[in-house]
Design an enzyme around this catalytic site. Structure first.
Site, PDB file in Angstrom:
ATOM      1  N   TYR A 218      44.077  39.533  35.642  1.00  0.00           N
ATOM      2  CA  TYR A 218      44.434  40.375  34.498  1.00  0.00           C
ATOM      3  C   TYR A 218      45.942  40.603  34.475  1.00  0.00           C
ATOM      4  CZ  TYR A 218      45.184  44.483  37.503  1.00  0.00           C
ATOM      5  OH  TYR A 218      45.660  45.359  38.432  1.00  0.00           O
ATOM      6  N   CYS A 219      46.444  41.001  33.301  1.00  0.00           N
ATOM      7  CA  CYS A 219      47.854  41.387  33.139  1.00  0.00           C
ATOM      8  C   CYS A 219      47.879  42.637  32.261  1.00  0.00           C
ATOM      9  CB  CYS A 219      48.674  40.241  32.547  1.00  0.00           C
ATOM     10  SG  CYS A 219      48.209  39.776  30.874  1.00  0.00           S
ATOM     11  N   ARG A 220      48.927  42.795  31.453  1.00  0.00           N
ATOM     12  CA  ARG A 220      49.026  43.981  30.603  1.00  0.00           C
ATOM     13  C   ARG A 220      48.063  43.905  29.426  1.00  0.00           C
ATOM     14  NH1 ARG A 220      51.886  45.517  25.994  1.00  0.00           N
ATOM     15  NH2 ARG A 220      52.398  47.753  25.890  1.00  0.00           N
TER      16      ARG A 220
ATOM     17  N   ILE B 255      44.961  45.240  31.252  1.00  0.00           N
ATOM     18  CA  ILE B 255      44.796  46.587  31.776  1.00  0.00           C
ATOM     19  C   ILE B 255      44.859  47.636  30.658  1.00  0.00           C
ATOM     20  CG2 ILE B 255      47.227  47.112  32.282  1.00  0.00           C
ATOM     21  CD1 ILE B 255      46.181  48.262  34.994  1.00  0.00           C
TER      22      ILE B 255
END
Length: 350
Positions: free
Chosen positions: A86-88, A114
């Site tokens: 996952y990332c932003r 996230i």
């Protein structure tokens, strides 16, 4: 465990994501179920600054923008594991997922990143603690949380286990006030980087079982004393053995004299975890068998050299090795040196 894992993904309609060479975007609910498995590595591919501001608990942080991103992933993530990335918002993690899939990893990507996780009011941690998950004989999960130096935290079947809890060391702190009271606390010896009376008190309630060597019990005025060679059945599925931990190098014998301090072997529902404490590669290590996970210290003059660490690992032959209590010791070459021995070396923030 593999049958359980496959059943999970089949139920979620995600078998293609972690069973074939193609990644798939999944929503928050599915992602949360996936990352609770010991067969999954949770990977945050944002910058360290973003990670420090808040991340999903247990995530390994490797910035996908780094030139050596794939090299770092190869070092820390075994290809037998599924990678939950996952990332932003999902864009950078999708890029990482493509690259990881091309490398042969099985990957799922959190749709919306996230931001979606937080919007769904899922928990986010600002503590940069790395978590490793292991599966017991009956399929339960043991989480091992890397705190600092020689302090680690285990979670199993609703139980909290603390090893050598120390709140502050060399300007770095661990906020034990945010953690539940411990069911079991193990202390190896009385040195300040292993024994913290106030933190032990903070983690203790009426149900806490405190296990120490004689010196620490005397200093605390309480606790169950174990000497080298003792064994205790703490619960139907938890057993502990106290094993020798001492120095053998001339001129260093005063640091940890033979017979005073403990290492511990915890057997948790069949999973055998060796916490060595402060020791060198003592001959008694040859008597340890069927160790799944080992924590071996490596910083001179107090514990082992990297060469001693490698020798100890080859004697014990754990499936997974965590070098800990390592100070500034450079251990970057150790994973490659033990690769042919079939030992999975994991470098964490100890």
């Amino acid at each position: 465990m593999r049958k359980i894992f496959i059943s999970l993904f089949t139920a979620l309609g995600l078998l293609s994501a972690c069973g074939q060479q193609k990644y798939e975007n999944v929503d928050v609910d599915a992602f949360a179920k996936i990352i609770d498995s010991a067969d999954v590595v949770l990977l945050d591919v944002r910058t360290p600054a973003e990670y420090a501001e808040g991340h999903i608990e247990g995530a390994l942080n490797i910035d996908q923008a780094l030139d050596d991103f794939l090299q770092q992933v190869r070092q820390h993530v075994d290809k037998s594991k599924c990678v939950a990335v996952y990332c932003r918002s999902g864009k950078r993690s999708a890029n990482a997922a493509n690259r990881l899939t091309a490398e042969g990893y099985r990957v799922v990507n959190l749709l919306g990143g996230i931001l979606a996780w937080q919007k769904a009011e899922m928990p986010v941690s600002a503590d940069s603690y790395e978590i490793d998950r292991f599966t017991t004989n009956s399929g339960k999960t043991v989480k091992i949380i890397a705190l600092r130096h020689a302090s680690l935290r285990l979670q199993y079947d609703g139980k909290e286990i603390q090893i050598d809890p120390v709140a502050e060391l060399n300007g770095r702190t661990v906020d034990y006030g945010r953690m539940p009271k411990a069911d079991y606390i193990f202390v190896t010896h009385e040195h300040h980087d292993h024994f913290d009376k106030s933190t032990i008190a903070q983690l203790t309630n009426e149900q806490t079982r405190l296990i120490t060597n004689r010196r620490c019990a005397d200093m605390l005025g309480s606790g169950t004393v174990m000497a080298n060679g003792d064994a205790l059945q703490l619960a139907d599925d938890i057993k502990v053995e106290a094993v020798p931990a001492y120095n053998t190098t001339e001129g260093h014998l005063q640091f940890h004299p033979k017979g005073r301090d403990n290492g511990y072997v915890l057997t948790v529902d069949g999973l055998r975890i060796y916490i060595a404490g402060d020791t060198e590669d003592v001959p008694e290590m040859a008597q340890l068998h069927d160790i799944d996970v080992a924590f071996l210290p490596c910083n001179q003059p107090y514990t082992m050299t990297p060469e001693q660490l490698i020798r100890a690992a080859r004697t014990i032959r754990p499936k997974v090795l965590f070098p800990y209590h390592k100070g500034q010791t450079d251990l970057s070459a150790v994973p490659e040196q033990l690769k042919t021995d079939g030992i999975d070396v994991r470098i964490r923030q100890y």
